[in-house]
Design a protein around this motif. Structure first.
Motif, short mmCIF file in Angstrom:
data_model
loop_
_atom_site.label_atom_id
_atom_site.label_comp_id
_atom_site.label_asym_id
_atom_site.label_seq_id
_atom_site.Cartn_x
_atom_site.Cartn_y
_atom_site.Cartn_z
N THR A 278 2.10 -25.93 9.18
CA THR A 278 2.67 -25.34 7.97
C THR A 278 1.98 -24.01 7.66
O THR A 278 0.76 -23.96 7.54
N TYR A 279 2.77 -22.99 7.51
CA TYR A 279 2.27 -21.66 7.18
C TYR A 279 2.61 -21.34 5.73
O TYR A 279 3.56 -21.89 5.14
N ARG A 280 1.84 -20.43 5.15
CA ARG A 280 2.07 -20.02 3.76
C ARG A 280 2.33 -18.51 3.69
O ARG A 280 1.60 -17.73 4.32
N VAL A 281 3.34 -18.14 2.94
CA VAL A 281 3.61 -16.74 2.61
C VAL A 281 3.06 -16.50 1.21
O VAL A 281 3.49 -17.17 0.25
N ILE A 282 2.11 -15.59 1.08
CA ILE A 282 1.46 -15.32 -0.20
C ILE A 282 2.07 -14.05 -0.79
O ILE A 282 2.03 -12.98 -0.18
N VAL A 283 2.64 -14.18 -1.99
CA VAL A 283 3.28 -13.06 -2.68
C VAL A 283 2.37 -12.61 -3.82
O VAL A 283 2.16 -13.36 -4.78
N ASP A 284 1.84 -11.42 -3.71
CA ASP A 284 0.99 -10.89 -4.77
C ASP A 284 1.82 -10.65 -6.03
O ASP A 284 2.93 -10.14 -5.95
#
Length: 356
Positions: free
Chosen positions: A313-319
């Motif tokens: 599982t990967y995470r996309v981090i949105v600032d």
């Protein structure tokens, strides 16, 4: 004993200075365009030592100037060569005279033709952009000179006339560190509904109209080369975007496990392409950042990894500072009423799975 050694050193130095400069083979001087220094070859070690001990025996000056004083210099001994570093840059195409204790050599720094710059990109690159777009980006092939955007760039309306004062006039122009990407800010006071400039002059862009952004052929690169021909970008204006960003509305297209294929995030609107390069990141199943090549046109964002994708599982981090081209953020719309702006400034996390 000490006095005797000192006397001997002084006598040797005087003897070196008095001897005319001999040569090993051919005495020559050349200009190094990379360092800006003059490199002298063909001097014997004793001759180099004499010049290093008494730099006044050497004079570098413009050939047409008759003077007994040369320009300020620094000398370096590099074995078989003597390197002369002028305090000020030598001008290309100017004839200089180098006098080495009575031996004159001519030096002419070459004129290097500057590469002609080109307008190679524009963002947002979509054919239709929101009526309340805040930022436009111009991408050039070469570093450009500062201080000319106000005169060189104009916005032309559908009727062929120039749109009056569409951009925010800043004392300092907005360039990236390479000076190849310029940011143009459309006047936010004219875009934000209900404030003075908007009610008096209206928005710079009108829904349903066509526009051209025109860059003058006189705009110059940092090296002084002009574009040479006018460049323009055409676009149409659609409805304004006045809602906050909701990352859950985006679509993530995961790549195959073990591959170097890109992961792609498809946005539901045009995101600010300059900001998304910095404010969107991916973490692997262990929580480490995924490094690779990032590409975006504002409508989508993709990452080609340096290492193949793993299973997990990967995470996309949105600032939370991320904005779309209309200035809407995750916390609030650009036109949000006072008191309605969100207070949650934490990053938003999206996930995607890569499986065998």
């Amino acid at each position: 004993m000490f006095a005797s050694q000192t006397w001997m050193r002084r006598a040797l130095l005087a003897a070196l200075i008095a001897v005319p400069l001999p040569v090993l083979a051919e005495l020559a001087a050349r200009f190094d365009p990379v360092s800006g220094a003059v490199v002298v070859t063909g001097l014997e070690g004793a001759s180099r030592a004499a010049l290093l001990a008494n730099p006044e025996l050497l004079r570098l000056q413009v050939a047409s100037i008759k003077s007994t004083r040369g320009m300020p210099i620094t000398l370096q001994d590099q074995g078989t060569t003597l390197v002369i570093e002028p305090r000020f840059d030598l001008r290309p195409g100017t004839v200089y005279m180098l006098d080495l204790n009575g031996t004159a050599l001519e030096i002419v720094p070459p004129i290097v033709e500057a590469t002609v710059p080109r307008l190679v990109g524009f963002a947002p690159s979509q054919a239709v952009i929101p009526a309340n777009t805040l930022r436009l980006y111009l991408h050039f092939s070469e570093p450009m000179a500062r201080g000319q955007l106000r005169e060189a760039v104009v916005l032309i309306g559908h009727d062929g006339t120039e749109v009056p004062s569409p951009f925010l006039n800043l004392e300092v122009e907005l360039w990236d560190p390479t000076q190849t990407r310029a940011t143009l800010l459309l006047d936010p006071g004219r875009i934000k509904q209900g404030v003075g400039p908007n009610t008096q002059g209206g928005a710079p862009l009108m829904t349903g109209e066509a526009y051209r952004l025109v860059v003058s052929e006189a705009m110059q690169s940092a090296a002084g080369a002009p574009l040479g021909q006018e460049a323009s970008v055409a676009f149409r204006v659609g409805d304004a975007e006045r809602s906050a960003i909701v990352p859950d509305d985006w679509q993530i297209l995961p790549p195959p496990v073990g591959s170097h294929a890109p992961v792609t995030v498809a946005f539901d609107r045009i995101i600010d392409s300059g900001a998304v390069l910095r404010l969107l990141t991916v973490e692997d199943p262990q929580g480490a950042p995924v490094r690779g090549q990032i590409e975006t046109d504002g409508g989508a964002w993709s990452l080609i990894p340096n290492q193949p994708w793993q299973d997990g599982t990967y995470r996309v981090i949105v600032d939370p500072e991320l904005e779309d081209v209309s200035g809407n953020s995750i916390s609030a719309a650009f036109d949000a009423a006072v008191g309605t702006i969100g207070t949650n400034h934490a990053p938003v996390t999206l996930t995607f799975n890569i499986t065998q």
